[in-house]
Design a protein around this motif. Structure first.
Motif: not given
Length: 223
Positions: A104-105, A119-120, A159-160, A162-166
């Motif tokens: 789920p996102h 996103w999350s 951010e959508v 972005s390459t980092i994890w939320p």
């Protein structure tokens, strides 16, 4: 020599019988201890309790076609001083027991352009792992609804693009403004192959970014 020793001397096999009895009682006591169910055990138990004439629909496109998904929120304005949650409702509309593996996102969209901004990754129920790539397990009897309330403060966003994890909360990361949100469920089979995606409805909200308190300077007295 006491009576017990005499009895054992006359009946040497008695000690083995007593040992077997004690071993059996020990095994019964161990089995009586509650054990945490595995996912497949839980699903098997649920399927037995909620049998349907067509059996179980599991990990294919019919699962997506047989579920309805909705997103709800009790507040139109979100502040960090409010206990805001989004409620997710999944309903099984088929005539069979449904089992699914989903990722789920939550997505936050610009209200005007409807472009995804943030996103999350969240968890709906049983989770197969913790952290990136968490897979939620959904098992629903015929006509049943699964409801999950997700506290907004507990959800981390990125951010959508972005390459980092939320890793940031909405109040620390998303600027004050009007947005929309919806949930996307990616469905996977047991070989971790994606078999489809389901989208919820959009909900509208206004996020208030918490600003530091401003202490006004004292007004000088009139002369």
């Amino acid at each position: 020599m006491n009576t017990t020793e005499k009895t054992i001397e006359r009946h040497p096999r008695l000690i083995y019988v007593i040992g077997l009895i004690l071993l059996g009682m020990s095994c019964i006591a161990c089995n009586a201890q509650p054990k945490e169910r595995k996912f497949d055990e839980q699903i098997a138990a649920d399927t037995f309790r909620f049998q349907s004439p067509e059996g179980v629909i599991q990990n294919d496109e019919r699962v997506i076609e047989g579920l309805t998904l909705s997103l709800q929120s009790e507040y139109p304005v979100w502040r960090d001083t409010l206990a805001v949650s989004v409620r997710i409702l999944l309903k099984n509309t088929t005539q069979s027991f449904v089992y699914a593996r989903v990722m789920p996102h939550l997505f936050i969209y610009d209200e005007k352009s409807q472009q995804p901004l943030y996103w999350s990754n969240i968890d709906l129920s049983y989770a197969e792992s913790v952290g990136p790539g968490t897979m939620s397990i959904v098992s629903l009897p015929v006509g049943a609804t699964h409801s999950t309330a997700i506290p907004i403060k507990a959800v981390k966003f990125a951010e959508v693009d972005s390459t980092i994890w939320p890793e940031y909360t909405i109040y620390d990361y998303v600027p004050t403004g009007a947005y929309t949100m919806r949930l996307e469920l990616d469905f996977y089979n047991d070989e971790n192959e994606k078999i489809g995606t389901m989208h919820s409805n959009f909900i509208e909200f206004t996020s208030i970014l918490t600003a530091p308190e401003v202490i006004p300077a004292p007004i000088p007295p009139k002369t």
